[in-house]
Design an enzyme around this catalytic site. Structure first.
Site, PDB file in Angstrom:
ATOM      1  N   SER A   1       0.788  -1.208  -0.124  1.00 45.91           N
ATOM      2  CA  SER A   1       0.057  -0.118  -0.061  1.00 45.91           C
ATOM      3  C   SER A   1       0.761   1.378   0.168  1.00 45.91           C
ATOM      4  CB  SER A   1      -0.781  -0.006   1.020  1.00 45.91           C
ATOM      5  OG  SER A   1      -1.913   0.865   0.969  1.00 45.91           O
TER       6      SER A   1
ATOM      7  N   HIS B   1      -7.428  -5.657  -0.925  1.00 45.92           N
ATOM      8  CA  HIS B   1      -6.181  -4.672  -0.644  1.00 45.92           C
ATOM      9  C   HIS B   1      -5.109  -5.544   0.376  1.00 45.92           C
ATOM     10  CE1 HIS B   1      -3.959  -0.925  -0.533  1.00 45.92           C
ATOM     11  NE2 HIS B   1      -4.002  -1.056   0.612  1.00 45.92           N
TER      12      HIS B   1
ATOM     13  N   ASP C   1      -9.324  -4.888  -5.434  1.00 43.82           N
ATOM     14  CA  ASP C   1      -8.963  -4.019  -4.610  1.00 43.82           C
ATOM     15  C   ASP C   1      -9.898  -2.530  -4.508  1.00 43.82           C
ATOM     16  OD1 ASP C   1      -7.369  -1.990  -2.825  1.00 43.82           O
ATOM     17  OD2 ASP C   1      -5.674  -2.783  -3.640  1.00 43.82           O
TER      18      ASP C   1
END
Length: 309
Positions: free
Chosen positions: A154, A288, A256
């Site tokens: 991320s 995610h 995601d």
């Protein structure tokens, strides 16, 4: 009456202090719970102040195999996620330890200043200062300075991508720490679900309005992203891609809803156009939060190819 009021205030203050202390203790215990114990085969060099200003966010942890498989080992450096506004380096311990089995890797986890403390480019300046510290101390810890791999999820994926494409970009180095004359170049990048072009984050519907003033990306650049395209380009890995960049392994879930899959497609396109080695692994039903043994095996194979292990 004044005495009674003072007593009530004092009691309230004590209760607030106890509540805050309990909350802080619970938060610290939570962080500790996310830190797997080091196996007997690994020793830790912890809380390294890589800048020298005693900021707890600007620290790294180094994990060394007690029986290294070679005199000099590659190092896998993990950079945590958390939308650039939360998280800490301790979450990375469990990410790097699996790769240390057999004594073939040194592991490291990097902390950096969050957006509640500093805006972009402070975050990449911190990460580069940490990489410089690792390279400057390579001889001491048996690290091969030419085989530094970075790995992140991320926001951490964004930062490792930035490290991978800005090795020769002097203006992104910053002036932090005692090793400013040392290179911050890395040799391999493992990017899980990292943002790459903030201005296109809303092109795919998801759970976040990325254009909003309080979005993670807006907080990172210090204003609504659509009002600051120059700052967004400065924070985009796509801006810096050149032929001499590090090879990339990119992993992203097709479902995601926080960082759109399109962000990794854009990165792959830019890297391929520049003829940088890149593999994009699409997880068809993935969201995610990716990880686990299957993905560790992908990373291991990628690093073995890059470092000829």
């Amino acid at each position: 009456m004044n005495g009674s009021w003072t007593t009530r205030v004092s009691c309230a203050a004590v209760l607030v202090f106890v509540a805050v202390s309990s909350s802080a203790q619970a938060e610290d215990e939570g962080r500790r719970a996310n830190r797997p114990r080091l196996p007997d085969s690994v020793r830790g060099v912890l809380n390294v102040d890589y800048v020298g200003d005693q900021n707890p966010r600007q620290q790294l942890d180094l994990f060394l195999p007690r029986r290294p498989a070679a005199v000099r080992l590659p190092v896998l450096v993990y950079i945590h996620g958390g939308a650039w506004r939360s998280g800490d380096r301790h979450a990375g311990r469990g990410r790097v330890l699996p790769f240390m089995v057999g004594g073939r890797f040194v592991g490291a986890t990097i902390g950096y200043r969050l957006t509640g403390e500093a805006r972009w480019p402070a975050q990449i300046h911190d990460c580069k200062a940490a990489i410089r510290w690792i390279r400057a101390h390579a001889d001491r810890y048996g690290i091969d300075a030419d085989r530094i791999a970075v790995y992140g999820h991320s926001a951490g994926g964004h930062l490792v991508a930035m490290l991978g494409v800005t090795g020769g970009v002097r203006e992104m180095n910053g002036q932090l720490g005692p090793h400013t004359n040392v290179s911050s170049r890395v040799a391999a990048v493992v990017d899980f679900c990292g943002p790459t072009d903030f201005l296109k984050m809303n092109d795919v519907p998801g759970k976040i309005d990325h254009d909003a003033a309080d979005s993670p990306e807006s907080q990172l650049v210090g204003g609504k992203i659509q009002d600051h395209p120059d700052r967004c380009r400065n924070a985009s890995p796509l801006t810096y891609v050149t032929r001499d960049d590090a090879p990339f392994l990119v992993v992203h879930g097709a479902r995601d809803r926080l960082v759109p899959y399109l962000q990794s497609v854009l990165l792959r396109t830019a890297l391929k156009r520049a003829r940088v080695p890149v593999k994009l692994v699409t997880v068809p039903n993935g969201g995610h939060g990716l990880g686990g043994q299957e993905h560790d095996l992908l990373i291991q194979r990628f690093l073995e190819r890059q470092f000829k292990l």
